[in-house]
Design a protein around this motif. Sequence first.
Motif, PDB file in Angstrom:
ATOM      1  N   ASP A   1     -11.723   3.205   7.918  1.00  0.00           N
ATOM      2  CA  ASP A   1     -10.284   2.899   7.905  1.00  0.00           C
ATOM      3  C   ASP A   1      -9.765   2.553   9.289  1.00  0.00           C
ATOM      4  O   ASP A   1     -10.433   2.760  10.298  1.00  0.00           O
ATOM      5  N   GLN A   2      -8.536   2.030   9.299  1.00  0.00           N
ATOM      6  CA  GLN A   2      -7.925   1.648  10.559  1.00  0.00           C
ATOM      7  C   GLN A   2      -7.662   2.869  11.432  1.00  0.00           C
ATOM      8  O   GLN A   2      -7.317   3.940  10.935  1.00  0.00           O
TER       9      GLN A   2
ATOM     10  N   PHE B   1       0.849  -1.192   0.000  1.00  0.00           N
ATOM     11  CA  PHE B   1       0.000   0.000   0.000  1.00  0.00           C
ATOM     12  C   PHE B   1       0.887   1.245   0.000  1.00  0.00           C
ATOM     13  O   PHE B   1       2.091   1.153   0.270  1.00  0.00           O
TER      14      PHE B   1
ATOM     15  N   ALA C   1      -9.004  -4.604  -0.035  1.00  0.00           N
ATOM     16  CA  ALA C   1      -8.465  -3.861   1.113  1.00  0.00           C
ATOM     17  C   ALA C   1      -9.492  -3.869   2.241  1.00  0.00           C
ATOM     18  O   ALA C   1     -10.684  -4.086   2.021  1.00  0.00           O
ATOM     19  N   ALA C   2      -9.040  -3.581   3.434  1.00  0.00           N
ATOM     20  CA  ALA C   2      -9.933  -3.570   4.589  1.00  0.00           C
ATOM     21  C   ALA C   2     -11.008  -2.505   4.429  1.00  0.00           C
ATOM     22  O   ALA C   2     -12.176  -2.720   4.758  1.00  0.00           O
ATOM     23  N   SER C   3     -10.606  -1.346   3.890  1.00  0.00           N
ATOM     24  CA  SER C   3     -11.561  -0.255   3.693  1.00  0.00           C
ATOM     25  C   SER C   3     -12.630  -0.652   2.675  1.00  0.00           C
ATOM     26  O   SER C   3     -13.773  -0.222   2.765  1.00  0.00           O
TER      27      SER C   3
ATOM     28  N   GLY D   1       0.267   5.286   4.986  1.00  0.00           N
ATOM     29  CA  GLY D   1      -0.988   4.653   5.406  1.00  0.00           C
ATOM     30  C   GLY D   1      -0.768   3.664   6.543  1.00  0.00           C
ATOM     31  O   GLY D   1       0.359   3.509   7.041  1.00  0.00           O
ATOM     32  N   PRO D   2      -1.827   2.988   6.967  1.00  0.00           N
ATOM     33  CA  PRO D   2      -1.744   2.086   8.122  1.00  0.00           C
ATOM     34  C   PRO D   2      -0.745   0.939   7.965  1.00  0.00           C
ATOM     35  O   PRO D   2      -0.004   0.637   8.899  1.00  0.00           O
ATOM     36  N   THR D   3      -0.716   0.310   6.805  1.00  0.00           N
ATOM     37  CA  THR D   3       0.197  -0.828   6.627  1.00  0.00           C
ATOM     38  C   THR D   3       1.640  -0.327   6.578  1.00  0.00           C
ATOM     39  O   THR D   3       2.550  -0.934   7.161  1.00  0.00           O
TER      40      THR D   3
ATOM     41  N   HIS E   1      -1.796  -6.958   5.275  1.00  0.00           N
ATOM     42  CA  HIS E   1      -2.890  -7.028   6.241  1.00  0.00           C
ATOM     43  C   HIS E   1      -3.909  -8.091   5.862  1.00  0.00           C
ATOM     44  O   HIS E   1      -3.595  -9.067   5.164  1.00  0.00           O
TER      45      HIS E   1
ATOM     46  N   GLY F   1      -3.913   3.053  -1.436  1.00  0.00           N
ATOM     47  CA  GLY F   1      -3.715   2.914   0.002  1.00  0.00           C
ATOM     48  C   GLY F   1      -4.586   3.970   0.637  1.00  0.00           C
ATOM     49  O   GLY F   1      -5.060   4.886  -0.066  1.00  0.00           O
ATOM     50  N   THR F   2      -4.795   3.885   1.944  1.00  0.00           N
ATOM     51  CA  THR F   2      -5.677   4.892   2.524  1.00  0.00           C
ATOM     52  C   THR F   2      -4.929   6.155   2.949  1.00  0.00           C
ATOM     53  O   THR F   2      -5.549   7.082   3.458  1.00  0.00           O
ATOM     54  N   ALA F   3      -3.627   6.235   2.707  1.00  0.00           N
ATOM     55  CA  ALA F   3      -2.921   7.510   2.931  1.00  0.00           C
ATOM     56  C   ALA F   3      -3.389   8.529   1.888  1.00  0.00           C
ATOM     57  O   ALA F   3      -3.866   9.615   2.254  1.00  0.00           O
TER      58      ALA F   3
ATOM     59  N   ALA G   1      -9.014   1.470  -0.424  1.00  0.00           N
ATOM     60  CA  ALA G   1      -7.640   1.231  -0.864  1.00  0.00           C
ATOM     61  C   ALA G   1      -7.584   0.114  -1.904  1.00  0.00           C
ATOM     62  O   ALA G   1      -6.584  -0.585  -2.020  1.00  0.00           O
TER      63      ALA G   1
END
Length: 329
Positions: A204-205, A38, A162-164, A42-44, A95, A186-188, A158
């Motif tokens: 998101d995380q 990602f 993805a988780a989102s 972002g989280p990862t 993730h 990615g969620t960034a 993402a």
Amino acid sequence: MSPLFKLSIAAVAALVALGAQAQAFPAPGKTVTLIVPFAAGGPTDKVARDLAEALRKPLGGATVVIDNAAGAGSTIGAAKAFRAAPDGYTLLVTHIGMATTPALYRKLPYNVEEFEYLGLINEVPMVVVSKPGLPANNWTELKTWIGENKGKINLANAGLGAASHLCGLMLQQALATEMTTIAYKGTAPAMTDLMGGQVDIMCDQTTNTTSQIEGKKIKAFAVTTPKRITMPPVYKDLPTLQEVGMKGFDVSIWHGLYAPKGTPAAVVKALNEALQVALKDADFIKKEEALGAVVAHDDRVTPAGHKKFVTAEVAKWGAVIKAAGQYAD
Ligand code: ASP
């Protein structure tokens, strides 16, 4: 002693020395690369960068660097890691996508079962957030706004798998609303657009939302875990999605560390041992906890326990995704 016997003792000694050298991991001066599937920031990426720092010492002072190979809901980076030389110097930090992509992608360029599992890193709750200008200040108001704006709402994620994406999918199902999905690497980058008001909503995380909520740069409405989150304090007043009527809603994501198939057992062992030390690093734990993540400290930090957990997650998410009739290709 015969000269021949003396020679064979010397040969055995040389072979033993060579063997010891071959087993030393990481070899002095070598760099260990963590592939992050990602975008940076972002989280990862955040967990991987903190882990890289914590791994340095247990890996004998080795340099640990990040390679962001982002896109396609983590599958580009995972494929890159899958094809990397199985020598322990190229690893993957990813993730829950490890468990969701096998059901979403019918032509996945890797087989999740064939990675070497090195251990689970953490678990991270998720939170439903919106752009700062959205005219709602709590879940009830958000629900009303969603009802009034059907067909006009943008939902960031993402990428497929993805988780989102998953969280957004479950949210749309529970609200019986379709939103326009905007996929990022990615969620960034998604967060940048959310703060700028270019997209409306994201799930998101907490590792990507905490400082933005604290700084009032985005709004937060509910958490995805069955229990409320008490730490960091910015989440303590948010209801769970279950509390607001979404029965059974329970999405927590996790990150794990993997090596390409065929990585020698001794290297897998050395990497797992280094990971176990890194996960006990007080600095690492502090950084993770400050963002709402929980560092793994159980059987899932062993290769066998990690693989068993991911295999169960593949089955769990495979059923959810198939029931939703979702495919990415
Ligand atoms: N938070 C992202 C997701 O939705 C992944 C990332 O950017 O780390 O899965």
